[in-house]
Design an enzyme around this catalytic site. Sequence first.
Site, PDB file in Angstrom:
ATOM      1  N   VAL A  11      24.608  27.877  84.734  1.00  0.00           N
ATOM      2  CA  VAL A  11      23.591  28.637  85.212  1.00  0.00           C
ATOM      3  C   VAL A  11      23.677  29.532  86.218  1.00  0.00           C
ATOM      4  CG1 VAL A  11      21.334  28.122  85.929  1.00  0.00           C
ATOM      5  CG2 VAL A  11      21.924  26.985  84.049  1.00  0.00           C
ATOM      6  N   GLU A 153      14.883  27.139  85.080  1.00  0.00           N
ATOM      7  CA  GLU A 153      15.650  28.165  84.081  1.00  0.00           C
ATOM      8  C   GLU A 153      15.423  27.933  82.697  1.00  0.00           C
ATOM      9  OE1 GLU A 153      17.514  30.600  85.113  1.00  0.00           O
ATOM     10  OE2 GLU A 153      17.477  30.708  83.142  1.00  0.00           O
ATOM     11  N   LYS A 211       9.595  22.777  83.298  1.00  0.00           N
ATOM     12  CA  LYS A 211      11.048  22.862  82.776  1.00  0.00           C
ATOM     13  C   LYS A 211      11.242  21.492  81.727  1.00  0.00           C
ATOM     14  CE  LYS A 211      15.310  23.220  82.267  1.00  0.00           C
ATOM     15  NZ  LYS A 211      16.228  24.496  81.530  1.00  0.00           N
ATOM     16  N   PHE A 257      13.131  26.696  66.024  1.00  0.00           N
ATOM     17  CA  PHE A 257      13.371  25.305  66.546  1.00  0.00           C
ATOM     18  C   PHE A 257      12.912  24.164  65.356  1.00  0.00           C
ATOM     19  CE2 PHE A 257      15.839  24.922  70.521  1.00  0.00           C
ATOM     20  CZ  PHE A 257      15.904  26.133  70.602  1.00  0.00           C
ATOM     21  N   LEU A 258      12.965  24.741  64.115  1.00  0.00           N
ATOM     22  CA  LEU A 258      12.639  23.971  63.092  1.00  0.00           C
ATOM     23  C   LEU A 258      14.003  23.775  62.019  1.00  0.00           C
ATOM     24  CD1 LEU A 258       8.972  24.676  62.250  1.00  0.00           C
ATOM     25  CD2 LEU A 258      10.010  22.670  63.130  1.00  0.00           C
ATOM     26  N   GLY A 261      19.286  19.365  61.082  1.00  0.00           N
ATOM     27  CA  GLY A 261      20.887  19.463  61.227  1.00  0.00           C
ATOM     28  C   GLY A 261      21.314  17.981  61.357  1.00  0.00           C
ATOM     29  N   CYS A 268      21.723  19.946  78.094  1.00  0.00           N
ATOM     30  CA  CYS A 268      20.237  20.011  78.371  1.00  0.00           C
ATOM     31  C   CYS A 268      19.351  18.868  77.794  1.00  0.00           C
ATOM     32  CB  CYS A 268      19.736  21.334  78.385  1.00  0.00           C
ATOM     33  SG  CYS A 268      20.821  22.426  79.308  1.00  0.00           S
TER      34      CYS A 268
HETATM   35  C1  UGA Z   1      18.321  24.646  75.996  1.00  0.00           C
HETATM   36  C2  UGA Z   1      17.104  25.345  76.092  1.00  0.00           C
HETATM   37  O1  UGA Z   1      16.857  26.017  74.805  1.00  0.00           O
HETATM   38  C3  UGA Z   1      16.995  26.395  77.141  1.00  0.00           C
HETATM   39  O2  UGA Z   1      15.741  27.287  77.316  1.00  0.00           O
HETATM   40  C4  UGA Z   1      17.173  25.844  78.546  1.00  0.00           C
HETATM   41  O3  UGA Z   1      17.063  26.906  79.703  1.00  0.00           O
HETATM   42  C5  UGA Z   1      18.604  25.043  78.559  1.00  0.00           C
HETATM   43  O4  UGA Z   1      18.603  24.054  77.331  1.00  0.00           O
HETATM   44  C6  UGA Z   1      18.722  24.168  79.852  1.00  0.00           C
HETATM   45  O5  UGA Z   1      17.915  23.287  80.143  1.00  0.00           O
HETATM   46  O6  UGA Z   1      19.454  24.650  80.524  1.00  0.00           O
HETATM   47  P1  UGA Z   1      20.873  25.026  75.188  1.00  0.00           P
HETATM   48  O7  UGA Z   1      21.057  23.523  75.424  1.00  0.00           O
HETATM   49  O8  UGA Z   1      21.847  25.891  75.731  1.00  0.00           O
HETATM   50  O9  UGA Z   1      19.265  25.694  75.841  1.00  0.00           O
HETATM   51  O10 UGA Z   1      20.839  25.418  73.582  1.00  0.00           O
HETATM   52  P2  UGA Z   1      19.572  25.549  72.458  1.00  0.00           P
HETATM   53  O11 UGA Z   1      19.664  26.681  71.662  1.00  0.00           O
HETATM   54  O12 UGA Z   1      18.428  24.977  72.884  1.00  0.00           O
HETATM   55  O13 UGA Z   1      20.089  24.200  71.417  1.00  0.00           O
HETATM   56  C7  UGA Z   1      20.186  22.963  71.829  1.00  0.00           C
HETATM   57  C8  UGA Z   1      20.590  22.118  70.714  1.00  0.00           C
HETATM   58  O14 UGA Z   1      19.635  22.158  69.669  1.00  0.00           O
HETATM   59  C9  UGA Z   1      21.984  22.550  69.950  1.00  0.00           C
HETATM   60  O15 UGA Z   1      22.658  21.614  69.569  1.00  0.00           O
HETATM   61  C10 UGA Z   1      21.225  23.395  68.670  1.00  0.00           C
HETATM   62  O16 UGA Z   1      22.147  23.275  67.652  1.00  0.00           O
HETATM   63  C11 UGA Z   1      19.957  22.204  68.331  1.00  0.00           C
HETATM   64  N1  UGA Z   1      19.051  22.990  67.659  1.00  0.00           N
HETATM   65  C12 UGA Z   1      18.317  24.158  68.100  1.00  0.00           C
HETATM   66  C13 UGA Z   1      18.571  22.505  66.346  1.00  0.00           C
HETATM   67  O17 UGA Z   1      19.312  21.335  65.879  1.00  0.00           O
HETATM   68  N2  UGA Z   1      17.849  23.014  65.588  1.00  0.00           N
HETATM   69  C14 UGA Z   1      17.100  24.163  66.068  1.00  0.00           C
HETATM   70  O18 UGA Z   1      15.943  24.435  65.238  1.00  0.00           O
HETATM   71  C15 UGA Z   1      17.471  24.639  67.279  1.00  0.00           C
END
Ligand code: UGA
Length: 447
Positions: A11, A153, A211, A257-258, A261, A268
């Site tokens: 970050v 963030e 957050k 986010f639907l 998987g 996070c």
């Molecule tokens: C997440 C949040 O999306 C950010 O807004 C936040 O700032 C960050 O955490 C944090 O707290 O620092 P990140 O962990 O980088 O970001 O990644 P995401 O894209 O949110 O994905 C997280 C997990 O969820 C991944 O394993 C992804 O594959 C999974 N996911 C995401 C799903 O299984 N299905 C979805 O529809 C979306």
Amino acid sequence: MKIGFIGLGFVGLSTAAAFASKDIKVFGYDNDSKKLELISRGLVPFYEPSLQDLLKKSISSGFFKICYSLEELILQTDAVFIAVGTPSNNDGSINLSYVFGAAESIAEAIRKTRHAPTIVVKSTVTPGTAKQIKQLIIASAGEDHISVCSNPEFLREGSAVQDTLNPHLVVIGCDDDFGQATLLKAFYEGLYSEKKIPIMITTTSTAEMIKYTNNAFLATKISFINTIANICQRIEGCDVETVAQAIGMDPRIGPLFLRAGAGYGGSCFPKDVKALISFSESRRYNPLILSSVDTTNRLQPFEVTALVEKIFRNISRIKIAVLGLAFKKDTDDLREAVSIPIVNTLIDREAIVRVYDPKAMTNAKGIFGARVTFCNSALECISGTECCIILTDWEEFKQLRPEDFKKNMSRPIVIDSRRVFDAPKFEKVVEFHAIGRGQPKAQNKNL
Ligand code: UGA
């Protein structure tokens, strides 16, 4: 406004480089001297798209300067962002020792320099932490006029630079007369002058809670759709992808986010959901929905291994390819990646496991060691195997055609846990399984 960053991890470094790219004077400090040395040469210690270029440019333009002591950083800045890690303790509660450690060091630097910049907490911390930081600095720096704001963030790994330069929202928490909040607000208005980015000013506790709520809600959406996927999986001809697409069209639900998987991973969601549960319990409230989200996610990877075992009954000596090890695409990060419990379970059941990831191989070697075969490409990985599991939706994997699996595998069974492939197209050529897709009646077992 001159900005300092304490903690140049994911970050801190991404935000600092993004600010510097907009001609803001940024100063960075980290207590890991090896990391500082790398960054001072313009090298990013992890993989993040476009960050490498941006960092090189901001170091050579002079907008991003590395400081080798905290006093040096404090003296030159108007606001100091704390962006150190907040890992989990063994019981799931948040470990704030790095945050309080940074606050102690800031207090000492303020005492020595008699210069007190505004302190901005970027690290994800439980409600009440900014207030505690303020008390700590006032007590040990001997200064009364210390302002501590919270500025959570929302950037994601894999799109950190883009997210920092185009956020959907800026939240500024401040408890005093809001003078410092106005200062920070003016800073962000200047930074995003060409865009209309909403800026919310709240108390520090509300900002800290925003957050956690944001991440917990997104995690809830994922565990929810994964639950639906597990039900769909058990219904002939039913597909969660279509179900998600349909409900996503309801504006009250929304399409993002639907994606079902093998569960969410990363540094996070798993940590923040656990920390919020633990925080809530410490306030004598049992947040049942969050515990279910967490448990659903812990069990979700085993839906994939159960599917493999259902197909083969006994997977001992079965050659299995795993494509994608990082917790998501466009990162080399394996923290809490679903690949870890899945590969470990396959190994425990004596399968012969081959793995490939476009960027995460070095990190994966540290985790799986000699227990798996590391391959140099997706095709090399699937070659001669009887089953291929897709765990991460890298673009590279999307280019694979069903014929590639048919030609290279000794028995073409594909399990698409990330819904990378066009199921009807694949089903015609290989034995195809996907999370949340109930098997059609006549699965092509003899392909
Ligand atoms: C997440 C949040 O999306 C950010 O807004 C936040 O700032 C960050 O955490 C944090 O707290 O620092 P990140 O962990 O980088 O970001 O990644 P995401 O894209 O949110 O994905 C997280 C997990 O969820 C991944 O394993 C992804 O594959 C999974 N996911 C995401 C799903 O299984 N299905 C979805 O529809 C979306």
